[in-house]
Design a protein around this motif. Structure first.
Motif, short mmCIF file in Angstrom:
data_model
loop_
_atom_site.label_atom_id
_atom_site.label_comp_id
_atom_site.label_asym_id
_atom_site.label_seq_id
_atom_site.Cartn_x
_atom_site.Cartn_y
_atom_site.Cartn_z
N THR A 148 0.83 -1.20 0.00
CA THR A 148 0.00 0.00 0.00
C THR A 148 0.86 1.25 0.00
N ILE A 205 2.33 1.72 -3.50
CA ILE A 205 1.30 2.22 -4.42
C ILE A 205 1.04 3.70 -4.18
N ALA A 206 0.97 4.09 -2.91
CA ALA A 206 0.73 5.50 -2.59
C ALA A 206 1.87 6.38 -3.10
N GLY A 259 0.81 8.97 -5.66
CA GLY A 259 0.63 10.23 -4.94
C GLY A 259 1.91 10.95 -4.56
N ALA A 264 1.93 11.75 -0.15
CA ALA A 264 0.83 10.83 0.16
C ALA A 264 1.03 10.15 1.51
N SER A 272 -4.81 13.02 -0.15
CA SER A 272 -5.37 12.31 -1.29
C SER A 272 -5.97 10.98 -0.87
N TRP A 303 -4.89 8.24 -1.71
CA TRP A 303 -3.78 7.32 -1.43
C TRP A 303 -3.34 7.45 0.02
N THR A 304 -3.41 8.67 0.55
CA THR A 304 -3.12 8.88 1.97
C THR A 304 -4.13 8.12 2.82
N THR A 320 -7.11 -0.56 -5.06
CA THR A 320 -6.35 0.32 -5.95
C THR A 320 -7.06 0.49 -7.28
N THR A 375 -10.28 2.57 -6.93
CA THR A 375 -9.92 3.99 -6.78
C THR A 375 -9.58 4.61 -8.12
N GLN A 376 -8.80 3.90 -8.91
CA GLN A 376 -8.42 4.40 -10.23
C GLN A 376 -9.62 4.46 -11.18
#
Length: 294
Positions: free
Chosen positions: A57, A60-61, A65, A69, A182, A184-185, A229, A232-233
């Protein structure tokens, strides 16, 4: 010619694809969790899921981000959201011990209706009669599935409904988070807070992890993180009115996994109730889109 092309409707294929695959991944995540409940406490399953998923995670953030992020302006808000996340996941995983995957999944789809009720009752948001009607129809679908007072009624059937309520609070609690942060945060801190809070209690229910189950825990973390993920996208590539109804494809996956793994088949009343919930949910999504565009 160029103006005609520029005015053409934008294709949302990428968003639709990401949403469909993301929902399938989350359904697989639920199937892994249900398989693990045969030997482990839901709390231990949740703890290991978050611990394994946290490094991925964070990566990815950072990819989507950037370093910012990982910075939170309101850490306490994330801790409170983590508590809601732990509560919701605990109840949902516990329901897997007693209910079929499709039945539990269908009942959790009432979360949007709880969001409507909470928004109107406690946040002062205006809700029209059409949305209230959709809420009532959605809860009719719940009653059709759980059949209170009937011979097949199980008190545990209320667990996914309670999960939906806490999940609605979790979604609304995003308002507590600083607007500079964001999605992602939110994803990183939700996973981290979930790992931290569950770590405080998991020693009391811990059992040694069998080596043959390691792939199940890994699959739980991988599919859960991938699903979140991609969903979210999906909302970045297509409007909510396009991709949000696709969330209900999770019921198809839950039915398929339930049948393939445990030979579960939802009865006719569960199918009818799920259809009612989905129809009222889709109506709510399109109604909100229409009001936003007016």
């Amino acid at each position: 010619m160029s103006s005609a092309v520029s005015n053409a409707p934008r294709p949302y294929t990428q968003g639709i694809f990401l949403m469909c695959v993301g929902v399938a991944c989350l359904s697989a995540n639920d199937a892994f969790a249900k398989a693990l409940t045969a030997g482990y406490s839901p709390l231990q399953i949740l703890f290991l899921r978050n611990v394994i998923a946290l490094p991925a995670t964070i990566v990815i953030a950072l990819l989507f981000g950037g370093p910012k992020a990982l910075r939170s302006h309101r850490p306490l808000a994330h801790l409170l959201r983590g508590a809601l996340w732990v509560g919701a996941a605990m109840m949902f995983f516990t329901s897997f011990i007693h209910l079929g995957l499709a039945e539990a999944t269908a009942l959790i789809f009432v979360a949007p209706f709880f969001i409507t009720v909470i928004s109107a009752a406690f946040l002062g948001e205006e809700v029209g009669w059409r949305r209230w009607l959709a809420v009532l129809v959605g809860f009719l679908g719940v009653l059709v599935i759980i059949r209170p007072g009937g011979a097949t009624f199980q008190l545990v059937s209320l667990l996914p409904v309670a999960t939906a309520l806490v999940y609605a609070l979790l979604m609304l609690s995003a308002r507590w988070v600083d607007s500079r942060e964001s999605v992602w945060t939110l994803l990183v801190y939700l996973t981290g807070a979930g790992a931290l809070l569950s770590a405080l209690i998991v020693p009391f229910v811990w059992v040694p992890v069998r080596s043959e189950d390691l792939w199940l825990f890994a699959g739980l973390a991988i599919f859960g993180t991938a699903g979140m993920t991609m969903i979210t996208q999906a909302f970045r590539f297509a409007p909510a009115v396009v991709v949000a109804p696709l969330d209900y494809t999770g019921l198809l996956w839950a039915t398929l996994f339930g049948w393939l793994i445990w030979r579960e088949s939802p009865d006719a009343m569960t199918v009818v109730g799920a259809a009612i919930i989905i129809a009222s949910g889709v109506f709510t999504i399109f109604r909100e889109h229409k009001q936003a565009s007016d």
